[in-house]
Structures are given as C-alpha cells and as structure tokens.
Design an enzyme around this catalytic site. Structure first.
Site, short mmCIF file in Angstrom:
data_model
loop_
_atom_site.label_atom_id
_atom_site.label_comp_id
_atom_site.label_asym_id
_atom_site.label_seq_id
_atom_site.Cartn_x
_atom_site.Cartn_y
_atom_site.Cartn_z
N ARG A 1 49.95 19.05 30.74
CA ARG A 1 49.25 19.12 29.44
C ARG A 1 49.77 19.66 28.35
O ARG A 1 49.71 19.21 27.18
CB ARG A 1 48.16 20.21 29.88
CG ARG A 1 47.25 20.49 28.55
CD ARG A 1 46.23 21.56 29.09
NE ARG A 1 45.60 22.03 28.05
CZ ARG A 1 44.29 21.71 27.52
NH1 ARG A 1 43.63 20.93 28.04
NH2 ARG A 1 43.83 22.37 26.31
N CYS B 1 45.36 31.18 24.05
CA CYS B 1 46.28 30.26 23.33
C CYS B 1 47.15 30.39 22.35
O CYS B 1 46.87 31.33 21.46
CB CYS B 1 45.22 29.13 22.52
SG CYS B 1 43.91 28.26 23.63
P1 XMP Z 1 38.63 30.65 25.94
O1 XMP Z 1 38.83 30.98 24.49
O2 XMP Z 1 37.32 30.18 26.42
O3 XMP Z 1 39.43 29.45 25.91
O4 XMP Z 1 39.33 31.51 26.80
C1 XMP Z 1 39.47 28.26 26.95
C2 XMP Z 1 40.13 27.12 26.61
O5 XMP Z 1 41.52 27.37 26.13
C3 XMP Z 1 42.17 26.13 26.27
N1 XMP Z 1 43.48 26.55 26.96
C4 XMP Z 1 44.70 26.68 26.35
N2 XMP Z 1 45.10 26.51 24.98
N3 XMP Z 1 47.26 27.20 25.51
C5 XMP Z 1 46.25 26.97 24.72
O6 XMP Z 1 46.62 26.58 23.60
C6 XMP Z 1 46.94 27.45 26.83
O7 XMP Z 1 47.78 27.96 27.58
C7 XMP Z 1 45.70 27.27 27.30
N4 XMP Z 1 44.89 27.28 28.24
C8 XMP Z 1 43.77 26.95 28.05
C9 XMP Z 1 41.33 25.03 27.24
O8 XMP Z 1 41.07 24.14 26.21
C10 XMP Z 1 40.42 26.20 27.48
O9 XMP Z 1 39.20 25.40 27.74
#
Ligand code: XMP
Length: 496
Positions: free
Chosen positions: A411, A315
C-alpha cells in the site's frame, strides 16, 4: 446567513471536520424518523452508514460479523496470506446473528489463572470447558466468576471448580429458541451442542441484552443467501488476482482496492480486471481526495470511492509525502463528482465522534469508514492490556513500520523498494466495549444531528447541501475550543 457549501469550499482552503460548523435548520420530525439507510456502492444498500477499515488491528471475522449485524459492513484486511484472508471472509460469512462461532474454551486441566488472564485480555470471566479446550470437542463444564472468586490458589485446576450441570441448546436451534432457553435459564451463557455433546456455538446474555437495547438490530446486512455481507481489501499487483479468486470463492460481496493514492494506472487495470473476471462483484477504488481523481476512477468503472489522504488518526502521509487534503474539503469535492455520476463516497479516516459522522454524511458521503473509532472494541483483533490504569487495545497504521514488517508494504511502497519509509504510526486506543452497543449508540447521536440540521435522511442532506439549504461556516481556533469541553478541572468521559 452563513455560506452555502459551494461558496465556502471555493476559497482555496483545506478544511477538516473540526474547522467546519453547520447552522441548525428547522425541525419538523422526531429523531426516530431520521432514515440513515444508504448506499455503500452502486449496487449495495446498507441500513447503517458505517463501515470498518481494512486494517489488521480493526477488521477480521468478528468485526466483519459485528458490523454486518448492526447493518453496516466490515472490510477484512489483507496484511496476511491470501488463504488466511479468504478463511476470515468465510468465517465471518458463516456466523449467525448473535451467536459466537468460536467461543474461547479451556480444558479441564487448565489452572484458574488462565481465567484471570482471559478477564484481563478479553474482558470476560465465564468460560466453557471442553475435553481438549477446543470448539468441536465434548463440552464438559462451565466456569463463572462465582466458581472462582474465592479460590485463593489460582493454580487450582478448572475441573475442580467448574459446574458440570450445563443447560445447553441443540446445535440447530434458532436464535428465537436459544434466546428463550437462555432467558429461562437465568445463566450468562448458553452453549449449543451437537447430538453427541460437542460444542458448536455459544449465545451470551450480554449480546442478547445489546440486541434488546437496539431494537433495529433485527435487520443485519445480509446477501441473497441470507449470509452476512462481508467486504475485503486487495492490492493492485498481479498476485492480487489469486487473492481475488480465493476471496470470491469464499463468498466476498465487495472488494476495496487499498491504496493511499488510488489515481493510478494500477488501479485502472485492476478495476478492469475485476469487472472482466467477476462482472457481478462491486469494486471500490481509492483513496482519492480531488474531483479530478474521483472522475478518473469513476470513468474506469469504480462502484464507490474511498476518500481521504492523511486524515486518519495514525496517518503521517501528509507530513511524509506533502500530499493529501483536509477531510471536510476532500469529502465535499469528491462527493460533488460522485453524487452527480451516481457513485457513492466512503469518507475514510478522521472520525473521532458522532459529530464527525454527521459532517461527513452531510458533506456528501454515503458512508463513513472508521479505524481508531472501532479499534478499542471487543470485536477488534488483539487482546486488551492495562497501561497506567487504563484498559487499552493496540491500533496501528497500515503504513507503520510494524505493519509493513508483516507485509503491508504494497500500500505504501508500491514497488520492491528496500528502504521502508513509514507513513503511519502504531499506538493504542481505549477499550470501548462491543460494536453491538457502540454503533447503535453513535447512530442515535447522528440522528439527533440530522434532526438539528432539519434533514430527515442522508439523501435529504445531500440535496440540501447542493441547493444551498445547509449553511455552514468555518470555526476559529477559539470557537473550536469553545465548542469542546472547557474550563473544567476534570470531567468524566463517557465510556462504552
Ligand atoms: P482513523 O482516523 O479512522 O483512520 O483511524 C483510518 C484510516 O487511516 C488510513 N490509514 C493510514 N493512513 N498511514 C496513513 O497515512 C497509515 O499507516 C495508515 N493506516 C491506515 C486508512 O485509510 C484507514 O481506513
């Protein structure tokens, strides 16, 4: 000694999991007595507090089936056409515990080099051979590494080396019957075939072994029809109403409204719509990080809240948009509201180890949602590749330019903006083996954490946190360094 959560989180500082450390409690029960069963939503119970994230490099049908097999649940992503997402839900729900529904097959004229490629990308070297290389056509042979190890010419056709002497089970064999046959045969694969010899499913020795090592794998997450529980993500646009309809027809058990900032008029309207059209379907709303947002969505009818903004490993939302919250604080603040109002919290993002799971659950979450933690497993979509001697799989944020190019803009953009601003990155993660091993192994470590805290269940941890029985502190940078591996020139990291 230490602080109660109430006092610690009053100080105007945003804490991540790593900032925090819990004081040990009193142990008067064994690790195995720890009960990690939990609630995903108001109406759905799980035996395992782990769920997989709706991301296109994390959850499609194999991941959803594997997560349900270990007692959790997977949420199928929606970076695809509604029909495709619905078919992934259907496929996950039609799988039987431990059986592979669509094994990779070769056709007799494929060269052995195709098996080499499968070993590299999928990690296996025993392959079934059918007449036209597809499931559903006649099974004609099996090739294992023993058949191909010493064949120098890798363009040799599979039919020249495959074994035609196949031990198989009837297509309607139960897991017990098929397991017995597989064990007796001493082979690595047991194909299931119809009366006329067409391949239907596969049972693998490695999966049986994983089940044996995890005695609890006997209780997967099943719905009233004894099919796997499967979740799916949707957005909040009008077009998502059609998506929802198809998902419900495919048998989805719960939907999650996927948005990086969920406290919006759009989510309220969508929650209302889901409740009106499908009153039996639980709907998870989010993402939220504050008590105010949490209360708004609960009052709108959410059956669970997904919590986290910018804490995910891929993120960049906090950097790009200046909003978000440290995940420890976000979970604590939203759970205080959720637990008081009877709505479970899903701690989403930032889970990198079992300690983070213990922290999330003890701070009030009922489940954890994982992306990167699961992206390197066999069940995640995509192939493995080798880079700098490491076996890796691709993992990307749904707000990365790459994922948005495939359609996930909803999203992160919310409207028809033509400028694409990335709120995530793409990268890769290390191979971790199967979810069937990774999750039980991780949960055992989580149980040890609960034992150290002196709390025998998630409910007990929530109660202890609220009453001030769980004491915690903030770690300095040096304390965090000390808490990790240090002063070694090299060390071996456990690989699953
Ligand atoms: P982890 O730390 O488990 O996080 O890899 C997964 C969660 O990250 C969120 N997510 C994103 N957040 N930009 C963001 O700010 C992105 O491109 C993105 N893609 C996923 C999402 O909540 C996921 O479950």
């Amino acid at each position: 000694d230490g602080f109660s959560a109430e006092v610690l989180f009053k100080q105007g500082v945003s804490y991540t999991y790593d900032d925090l450390i819990f004081h040990p409690g009193f142990i008067n029960f064994p690790t195995d007595a720890v009960d990690l069963s939990t609630r995903l939503t108001r109406n759905i119970q799980l035996r395992t507090p782990c769920v997989s994230s709706p991301m296109d490099t994390v959850t499609e049908s194999s991941m959803a089936a594997a997560m349900a097999t270990v007692g959790g649940i997977g949420f199928i992503h929606y970076n695809n056409q509604p029909q495709v997402q619905a078919s992934l839900v259907k496929k996950a729900k039609s799988q039987r515990v431990a059986f592979v529904p669509d094994p990779v097959c070769l056709c007799p004229w494929d060269p052995i080099s195709h098996i080499d490629r499968l070993k590299e990308t999928k990690g296996f070297s025993s392959v079934l051979v059918t007449e036209d290389g597809k499931v559903g056509s006649k099974l004609v042979g099996i090739v294992t590494s023993r058949d191909t190890d010493f064949v120098l010419d890798r363009s040799t056709e599979v039919r020249e080396v495959m074994s035609r002497d196949i031990i198989s089970a009837p297509a309607d064999a139960s897991l017990e019957e098929a397991s017995k046959l597989l064990i007796q045969s001493k082979k690595s694969l047991l194909p299931l075939v119809t009366e006329s010899g067409e391949l239907s499913e596969l049972l693998c020795r490695t999966d049986l072994k994983a089940r044996r090592e995890n005695p609890e794998s006997g209780s997967p997450s099943l719905d009233a029809n004894r099919k796997f529980l499967v979740g799916a993500a949707i957005g909040t646009r009008e077009s998502d109403q059609i998506r929802l309809k198809l998902l419900v027809e495919a048998g989805v058990n719960v939907v999650i409204l996927d948005s990086s900032q969920g406290d919006s008029i759009y989510q309220r309207q969508m929650i209302e719509y889901v409740k009106k059209v499908h009153p039996q379907l639980d709907v998870i709303a989010g993402n939220v990080v504050t008590a105010y947002q949490a209360r708004n969505l609960i009052e709108a009818g959410a059956d669970a809240l997904r919590v986290g903004m910018g804490s995910g490993s891929i993120c960049t939302t906090q950097e790009v948009c200046a909003v978000g919250r440290g995940q420890g604080t976000a979970v604590y603040k939203t759970a205080a509201v959720g637990n008081a109002m009877g709505v479970p919290i899903i701690a989403d993002g930032g889970i990198a180890n079992s300690g983070h799971v213990v922290k999330a659950l003890s701070l009030g979450a009922s489940t954890v949602m994982m992306g990167s933690f699961l992206a390197g497993t066999d069940e995640a979509p995509g192939d493995f590749f080798i880079q700098d001697g490491l076996r890796l799989k691709k993992y990307r944020g749904m707000g990365s330019l790459e994922a948005m190019a495939k359609g996930s803009d909803a999203r992160y953009l919310g409207d028809k903006s033509r400028l694409k601003i990335a709120q995530g990155v793409s990268g890769s993660v290390a191979a971790k083996g199967s979810v069937l091993r990774l999750i039980p192994y991780t949960l055992h470590a989580v149980k040890q954490g609960f034992q150290d805290l002196g709390t025998p269940s998630i409910r007990a941890a929530h109660d202890a946190l609220r009453s001030g029985g769980i004491r915690l502190e903030v770690r300095t940078g040096a304390a965090q360094k000390e808490g990790g591996v240090h002063d070694l020139v090299s060390y071996e990291k456990r690989r699953f």
